[in-house]
Design a protein around this motif. Sequence first.
Motif, PDB file in Angstrom:
ATOM      1  N   TRP A   1       3.611 -11.928  -7.074  1.00  0.00           N
ATOM      2  CA  TRP A   1       3.985 -11.224  -8.308  1.00  0.00           C
ATOM      3  C   TRP A   1       3.068 -10.007  -8.528  1.00  0.00           C
ATOM      4  N   ASP A   2       3.668  -8.867  -8.812  1.00  0.00           N
ATOM      5  CA  ASP A   2       2.928  -7.621  -9.052  1.00  0.00           C
ATOM      6  C   ASP A   2       2.034  -7.230  -7.877  1.00  0.00           C
ATOM      7  N   ARG A   3       2.410  -7.662  -6.648  1.00  0.00           N
ATOM      8  CA  ARG A   3       1.594  -7.313  -5.485  1.00  0.00           C
ATOM      9  C   ARG A   3       2.254  -6.259  -4.601  1.00  0.00           C
ATOM     10  N   PHE A   4       3.412  -5.725  -5.028  1.00  0.00           N
ATOM     11  CA  PHE A   4       4.086  -4.689  -4.247  1.00  0.00           C
ATOM     12  C   PHE A   4       4.418  -3.505  -5.160  1.00  0.00           C
ATOM     13  N   THR A   5       4.473  -2.335  -4.577  1.00  0.00           N
ATOM     14  CA  THR A   5       4.825  -1.146  -5.338  1.00  0.00           C
ATOM     15  C   THR A   5       5.753  -0.254  -4.513  1.00  0.00           C
ATOM     16  N   ALA A   6       6.653   0.422  -5.247  1.00  0.00           N
ATOM     17  CA  ALA A   6       7.549   1.390  -4.595  1.00  0.00           C
ATOM     18  C   ALA A   6       7.072   2.817  -4.805  1.00  0.00           C
ATOM     19  N   ASP A   7       5.848   2.972  -5.289  1.00  0.00           N
ATOM     20  CA  ASP A   7       5.300   4.327  -5.494  1.00  0.00           C
ATOM     21  C   ASP A   7       5.312   5.095  -4.169  1.00  0.00           C
ATOM     22  N   GLY A   8       5.767   6.332  -4.220  1.00  0.00           N
ATOM     23  CA  GLY A   8       5.800   7.172  -3.030  1.00  0.00           C
ATOM     24  C   GLY A   8       7.092   7.095  -2.258  1.00  0.00           C
ATOM     25  N   LEU A   9       7.983   6.137  -2.612  1.00  0.00           N
ATOM     26  CA  LEU A   9       9.280   6.040  -1.942  1.00  0.00           C
ATOM     27  C   LEU A   9      10.303   6.851  -2.729  1.00  0.00           C
ATOM     28  N   ASP A  10      10.981   7.753  -2.049  1.00  0.00           N
ATOM     29  CA  ASP A  10      12.001   8.597  -2.687  1.00  0.00           C
ATOM     30  C   ASP A  10      13.306   7.826  -2.724  1.00  0.00           C
ATOM     31  N   MET A  11      13.500   7.050  -3.789  1.00  0.00           N
ATOM     32  CA  MET A  11      14.600   6.089  -3.845  1.00  0.00           C
ATOM     33  C   MET A  11      15.923   6.772  -4.174  1.00  0.00           C
ATOM     34  N   PRO A  12      16.895   6.746  -3.272  1.00  0.00           N
ATOM     35  CA  PRO A  12      18.206   7.312  -3.584  1.00  0.00           C
ATOM     36  C   PRO A  12      19.017   6.329  -4.425  1.00  0.00           C
ATOM     37  N   ALA A  13      20.027   6.828  -5.081  1.00  0.00           N
ATOM     38  CA  ALA A  13      20.936   5.940  -5.814  1.00  0.00           C
ATOM     39  C   ALA A  13      21.855   5.251  -4.812  1.00  0.00           C
ATOM     40  N   GLY A  14      21.933   3.931  -4.886  1.00  0.00           N
ATOM     41  CA  GLY A  14      22.780   3.182  -3.977  1.00  0.00           C
ATOM     42  C   GLY A  14      22.062   1.966  -3.441  1.00  0.00           C
ATOM     43  N   PRO A  15      22.753   1.153  -2.636  1.00  0.00           N
ATOM     44  CA  PRO A  15      22.139  -0.051  -2.070  1.00  0.00           C
ATOM     45  C   PRO A  15      21.077   0.295  -1.024  1.00  0.00           C
TER      46      PRO A  15
END
Length: 694
Positions: free
Chosen positions: A642-656
């Motif tokens: 829990w709270d041990r991962f981050t998506a910071d720095g990932l350019d997340m597109p809209a979609g699956p």
Amino acid sequence: MTDSTRDAALGALRDLVGRPDADFHDGQYEAIEALVAGRRRALVVQRTGWGKSAVYFVATLLLRRQGAGPTVLVSPLLALMRDQIAAAERAGVRAVAINSTNAHEWDDVLARLDRDEVDVLLVSPERLNNPAFREQRLPALVQRIGMLVVDEAHCISDWGHDFRPDYRRLRDLIAQMPADVPVLATTATANSRVVADVAEQLGGADVLTIRGPLARASLRLGVLQLPNAASRLAWLLSHLDDLPGSGIIYTLTVAAAVDTARLLREHGHDVRAYTGQTDAEEREESEGLLKRNEIKALIATSALGMGFDKPDLGFVLHLGAPSSPVAYYQQVGRAGRASESADVLLLPGVEDRDIWHYFATASMPDQERAERVIAALGDQPISTPALEAMVDIRRTPLELLLKVLDVDGAVRRVQGGWVATGAAWTYDSERYERIAAERRAEQQHMIEYQQTSGCRMEFLQRSLDDATAAPCGRCDNCAGVWFPAEIAAGATSDAAESLDRVGVPIEPRRQWPTGADRLGVPARGRIDAEEQAAEGRALARLTDLGWGGTLRELFAAGAADGQVSPQVLQACVRVLAGWGWDERPVAVVGMPSRSKPQLTSSLARGIAEIGRLPYLGELGFANGGPGGAPGGNSAFRLAGVWDRFTADGLDMPAGPVLLVDDLADSRWTLTVAARVLRQAGATAVLPFALALRG
């Protein structure tokens, strides 16, 4: 006993078996006489099909006519209970059961007991420790009991091949009973060590032990060594229809049973899988189909074992060897009970030793875990789910450990859960090492059975310390190979194609685990639909017959990390091609891995390249990254990620987004990672893992 009493016993026997010319086998009447006239304690060790149930049903009828109370029959399996009740009715014995599947009938059963309308009460060993039954019903029943019968009594013994902690409570029950209440223990699978152990628990020196020869003249034994799983399945495809009548094909794992049944059905064979994960209603239906010869075979794990009664079973075949000759004898004893001939064939596998080791170590109590459980309990009841969240032990091994500690007197099951008794408890390391050494010796004996050039039935008899062991004249070593070894054209490719099948669903978590909030995780109840993962896929299970072998090598202890192989990558692509998702993913994200960073990263990058999808990189570690040890329960596993991962720095597109990992176990890592990605903007997260544990 008088001649008239013997005549009455013989009449009851004939009613039971449905034959007017039936007579007692050697030892049957002697056992009945000891129980009814001598009110003694007896241990009967006789081969499957000898008629052990006839002893206790006939003795029950005679004891009831003398005014005795009902017989209590402790029986381990629901299938055995169903067969025994049907057999009892033929002899006019009123038998009823109390078990986990007929709770709606308990009130009626108990009322019939109170009215003395029950001759035999069948109970599971687990029921004896149900608090309500143990405290409200058992004391009165002990005072009225006419006879106690312990079926499959090798389960009492540490040295039995199928030791069960609940059975050890029977020693305490026997000690509570009046001395003149007869006790009968029966088994078909006990060597001298087990016999001595069971006799001691029945009361020691005055126990009458009746042992008969264990040779099964109807069985024709054989061993066929084939190089791999594909060739074993190919042989089965080629020759299943050649095997006589209907029978059982045993496998060592649930995955093997399911995969084998699927392959055979796809090629026109009428078979069903039967495992510990099969629903109770489906199990009962499958048993009936086999008994009526309406299917060719059940593809079964050891869940179809003790007590299954089909006298005309034509064959027993093993895809993979059980871990001891004693366990093997018990399973092959299902065949040829009422026929002149039945075929028994073992097709051992190179993976057998690994599977034996896994099950042997999984069943042993661990000192550190035991002490953790005792320390967590006090004098106020704690439920098993609540305790699970306190001690970081998964439900199934926790329940087994609690049973062991209960029998040892350290804990006690009460209304509302478990309490510590306060009694001193010491881990008996010497005892468990002796048991482990015996298990290793049994495994070596099973290898020797496969390799022996002598009589195979004689080998099994000697393994059970049968003094009458002698060559059978029928097995492949005595009379020559009786089974074909050739494989039909096309069968090998069909089997290989089945084993090469890829793609196993990864079911998404929908509910946060009980007790997680106590570990600092602010999550309870249902997982928000906007934060859930979608159903995922894995290449295969680690236990699968096909790709499971390759994956077991990749994830074996000490295996080196490295780039994903082209063969494995192409197999993963085939999984993705057959996925059938609602919307194609628009990007790939990798899970960070401490144990297999090269494998996981190269897999994610390879999938992205072949699928012409942007690779966004890996999730980052936060707050030091995942913690906790593998193998714990859900609450602790969740707290560790829990709270041990981050998506910071990932350019997340809209979609699956396709989320790629190496090994899915508890699925909490994927669940938390999917939540992070959903919060970062992904409209869906499709988890993909190389392997699924289990």
